[in-house]
Design a protein around this motif. Structure first.
Motif, mmCIF file in Angstrom:
data_model
loop_
_atom_site.group_PDB
_atom_site.id
_atom_site.type_symbol
_atom_site.label_atom_id
_atom_site.label_comp_id
_atom_site.label_asym_id
_atom_site.label_seq_id
_atom_site.Cartn_x
_atom_site.Cartn_y
_atom_site.Cartn_z
ATOM 1 N N TRP A 19 78.507 -23.513 -38.917
ATOM 2 C CA TRP A 19 79.780 -24.037 -38.404
ATOM 3 C C TRP A 19 79.572 -24.957 -37.198
ATOM 4 N N HIS A 44 93.004 -24.043 -39.197
ATOM 5 C CA HIS A 44 93.169 -25.197 -38.318
ATOM 6 C C HIS A 44 93.684 -26.382 -39.126
ATOM 7 N N LYS A 86 91.457 -23.389 -44.152
ATOM 8 C CA LYS A 86 90.432 -22.473 -43.652
ATOM 9 C C LYS A 86 89.278 -22.451 -44.647
ATOM 10 N N THR A 106 87.423 -27.598 -35.117
ATOM 11 C CA THR A 106 88.525 -26.636 -35.222
ATOM 12 C C THR A 106 89.889 -27.286 -34.976
ATOM 13 N N GLN A 113 84.312 -20.667 -32.526
ATOM 14 C CA GLN A 113 83.726 -21.512 -33.562
ATOM 15 C C GLN A 113 83.880 -23.008 -33.267
ATOM 16 N N THR A 114 84.515 -23.345 -32.150
ATOM 17 C CA THR A 114 84.618 -24.747 -31.766
ATOM 18 C C THR A 114 83.228 -25.238 -31.367
#
Length: 121
Positions: A19, A44, A86, A106, A113-114
């Motif tokens: 990710w 997102h 997602k 994101t 997870q950004t």
């Protein structure tokens, strides 16, 4: 001008994290990013741009509030701007994203997870 081709497999071998998109090329104001994904991502959306997912290896599911699309190796899908989605991969999946410079993975959400933006390999 650089006259060396970009080898996707060589670039993918340079990182292991999930990710966290890595930039491999630019075309005008767009970036080509490689990313390895596994497990769930966050809900997102990208308010200002469409987003294309190209599966290089593995299988990817993109969930929407009203359904989902399943992509396998060699397939691509464009998520329209402002559509909440997602991504999910049961096992590791290698994909290419094509999106404008500055797009945060994101969208407007800030989570664990950004990923750092504009990381080149």
């Amino acid at each position: 001008m650089n006259s060396i081709p970009i080898n996707l497999q060589e670039k993918l071998a340079k990182f292991q994290d999930h990710w966290s998109p890595k930039v491999i090329a630019e075309l005008n104001d767009y970036q080509f990013k490689l990313v390895k994904v596994q497990g769930d991502f966050v809900w997102h959306k990208h308010e200002d741009t469409d987003e294309v997912f190209i599966v290089i290896e593995g299988n990817l599911i993109i969930e929407f509030r009203d359904g989902k699309v399943t992509l396998k190796e060699g397939e691509m899908f464009v998520v329209p701007r402002n559509v909440e989605h997602k991504p999910y991969a049961a096992s590791e999946c290698k994909i290419m994203l094509v999106e404008p410079k500055g797009v945060v993975n994101t969208g407007q959400e800030q989570t664990e997870q950004t990923a750092e933006n504009d990381v080149w390999i």
